[in-house]
Design a protein around this motif. Structure first.
Motif, PDB file in Angstrom:
ATOM      1  N   CYS A  23       7.312  16.624   2.445  1.00 15.38           N
ATOM      2  CA  CYS A  23       7.098  16.979   1.045  1.00 15.38           C
ATOM      3  C   CYS A  23       5.733  17.658   0.944  1.00 15.38           C
ATOM      4  CB  CYS A  23       7.153  15.732   0.169  1.00 15.38           C
ATOM      5  SG  CYS A  23       5.815  14.559   0.510  1.00 15.38           S
TER       6      CYS A  23
ATOM      7  N   HIS B  36      10.279  12.798   5.090  1.00 14.40           N
ATOM      8  CA  HIS B  36      11.210  11.874   4.442  1.00 14.40           C
ATOM      9  C   HIS B  36      12.585  11.961   5.107  1.00 14.40           C
ATOM     10  CE1 HIS B  36       8.688  10.658   1.050  1.00 14.40           C
ATOM     11  NE2 HIS B  36       8.264  11.907   0.963  1.00 14.40           N
TER      12      HIS B  36
ATOM     13  N   CYS C 201       5.527   7.114  -1.185  1.00 19.91           N
ATOM     14  CA  CYS C 201       4.826   8.402  -1.065  1.00 19.91           C
ATOM     15  C   CYS C 201       4.371   8.869  -2.442  1.00 19.91           C
ATOM     16  CB  CYS C 201       5.763   9.431  -0.447  1.00 19.91           C
ATOM     17  SG  CYS C 201       5.002  11.039  -0.193  1.00 19.91           S
TER      18      CYS C 201
ATOM     19  N   CYS D  84       4.658  11.591  -3.723  1.00 19.39           N
ATOM     20  CA  CYS D  84       5.598  12.520  -4.354  1.00 19.39           C
ATOM     21  C   CYS D  84       6.650  11.777  -5.185  1.00 19.39           C
ATOM     22  CB  CYS D  84       6.287  13.392  -3.300  1.00 19.39           C
ATOM     23  SG  CYS D  84       7.509  12.497  -2.323  1.00 19.39           S
TER      24      CYS D  84
ATOM     25  N   ARG E 290       9.151   9.966  -3.880  1.00 21.05           N
ATOM     26  CA  ARG E 290      10.322   9.611  -3.075  1.00 21.05           C
ATOM     27  C   ARG E 290      10.099   8.261  -2.397  1.00 21.05           C
ATOM     28  NH1 ARG E 290       9.568  14.952  -2.662  1.00 21.05           N
ATOM     29  NH2 ARG E 290      11.324  16.323  -3.157  1.00 21.05           N
TER      30      ARG E 290
END
Ligand SMILES: [Zn+2]
Length: 433
Positions: free
Chosen positions: A248, A255, A310, A312, A314
């Motif tokens: 990412c 991921h 994470c 991000c 996710r």
């Protein structure tokens, strides 16, 4: 930008529930449809009912590349051939490739995980993606292709090679994304320099790089030279192809699409799972595949799994960038090369000894393979023409086995250093800097 937020951000408990259900279905599927797995399970006294969920994963037997070879070409398939809508293949040590197959639903899952990966790496609908991975039996080209179409990006399916054309189209079509091996990306950067093309003036902003190991230092170089963000995508044909995992925007681990592939890391000595946070060999179990379900495939790639959330958003586990392997496989220009492949060619020739040395180098960012081969005393001759013919013959045999160009150099008998332990067959001068 999260392609499938419901899945990619789901809680660990929810995910485990899905994984458990799919794992049990997969075990049942292989037990009743693939004689190889039924036999393997029977040998250790395991029945499908013994696997009640992901907590029982480690009871299952491993699968290796050799198992795929032994079952060449289609004996591991769990569906009739009439259900298989595509096959891909990669080179193998005996000259026979490793063959993988996909049902219609498998292809759809593959596009889904590639779409997630591309989105994860920052590619979206308005992008123009130049796919410079090879199209054909190799999973790279077609794998990225359908995921990119699913995202809705404009696909430029140029395939590998032809650097001049790559650069022309990149400029004329205003490509915003390039997908290729990281070493080819550096090669493109150099070609631009030679031709006086300023990468800053191109529209290129992202690179999707995989199919060979590369380091963070190489990433820095690519990013600086091409003025792009260089993202790592991971995959292998035995499991699916590209899209098994992807970075990412935080570039801190890839991921894994855990609702399709369950990762583990094992010790290569004990074959037991390593402790959380420790480096181990990456092992995958596919849990949605129909044509070629695989239990606990030993990838030989070394990595660390990170279950921390994470930034991000996710929740899917991250695997650290792979830079090492637990076997002697070399990746040269995206092609898997095992020293044993070369050995088997030499063993079949009367004129040579199976003493050889592989020298891998990187010139202008392109990998080269030179092979030193010892000639049998009885055939060693001062006649240059004879030796030239022999060189040609060996080069031809090896090239047709490996599928890449090589340079063969004949050396006098007993010039390659003998060793008592594991023979040193490889000098890898490529600096993964
Ligand atoms: Zn992330």
């Amino acid at each position: 930008m999260i392609w499938n937020e419901h899945i990619e951000c789901m809680s660990r408990d929810e995910l485990r529930e899905i994984q458990s259900k799919r794992l049990c279905e997969t075990v049942e599927r292989v037990y009743y449809n693939v004689p190889f797995y039924r036999k393997k399970m029977q040998e250790i006294g395991l029945e499908p009912e013994d696997i009640k969920g992901i907590q029982d994963l480690s009871k299952l037997p491993f699968t290796t590349k050799q198992d795929l070879r032994d079952n060449y070409p289609f004996n591991l398939f769990a569906v009739p051939m009439s259900e298989v809508v595509r096959v891909h293949a990669s080179s193998g040590t005996t000259g026979k490739p490793t063959v993988v197959g996909y049902t219609r639903r498998d292809l759809s899952s593959w596009s889904e995980v590639v779409a997630r990966s591309l989105h994860c790496a920052g590619v979206e609908k308005n992008d123009r993606i130049q796919i410079a991975y090879g199209y054909g039996l190799f999973t790279g080209g077609l794998g990225i292709h359908y995921g990119a179409e699913k995202v809705g990006a404009t696909v430029i399916p140029i395939s590998g090679g032809n650097t001049k054309k790559q650069l022309n189209l990149m400029s004329d079509f205003e490509s915003t994304v390039i997908a290729c091996t990281p070493s080819y990306a550096l090669y493109l950067a150099e070609a631009m320099e030679e031709k006086g093309i300023d990468p800053a003036k191109l529209k290129l902003k992202t690179g999707i790089f995989g199919a060979e190991p590369w380091t963070n230092n190489m990433r820095k170089q690519i990013e600086a030279k091409l003025h792009i963000k260089a993202m790592d995508i991971y995959g292998l044909s035995e499991i699916m192809g590209p899209g098994v995992a992807c970075e990412c925007s935080y570039q801190n681990g890839l991921h894994v699409a855990e609702d399709h592939f369950i990762p583990e890391t094992i010790s290569t000595d004990t074959l037991k799972n390593v402790d959380m946070g420790m480096e181990g060999e990456l092992v995958f179990t596919t849990i949605t595949k129909e044509a070629l379900p695989i239990l606990r495939y030993r990838t030989r790639d070394l990595t660390v799994l990170n279950y921390d959330k994470c930034e991000c958003g996710r929740t899917m586990v991250r695997m650290q960038k792979c830079t090492g392997r637990s076997d002697d496989m070399l990746i040269i220009r995206g092609v898997n090369v095992f020293p044993s492949q070369i050995e088997s060619v030499l063993l079949e020739m009367r004129e040579t000894k199976p003493h050889y040395l592989l020298i891998v180098e990187r010139h202008n960012n392109l990998d080269t393979l030179e092979i030193w081969v010892e000639v049998d005393e009885a055939f060693f001759s001062d006649e240059i023409r004879k030796l030239e013919n022999l060189t040609k013959k060996i080069t031809h045999e090896i090239q047709s086995t490996l599928g890449i160009s090589v340079k063969v150099k004949l050396v006098e008998p007993k010039t390659i250093e003998r060793s008592e332990g594991k023979a040193k067959r490889i000098i890898d001068r490529r600096k993964l800097v």
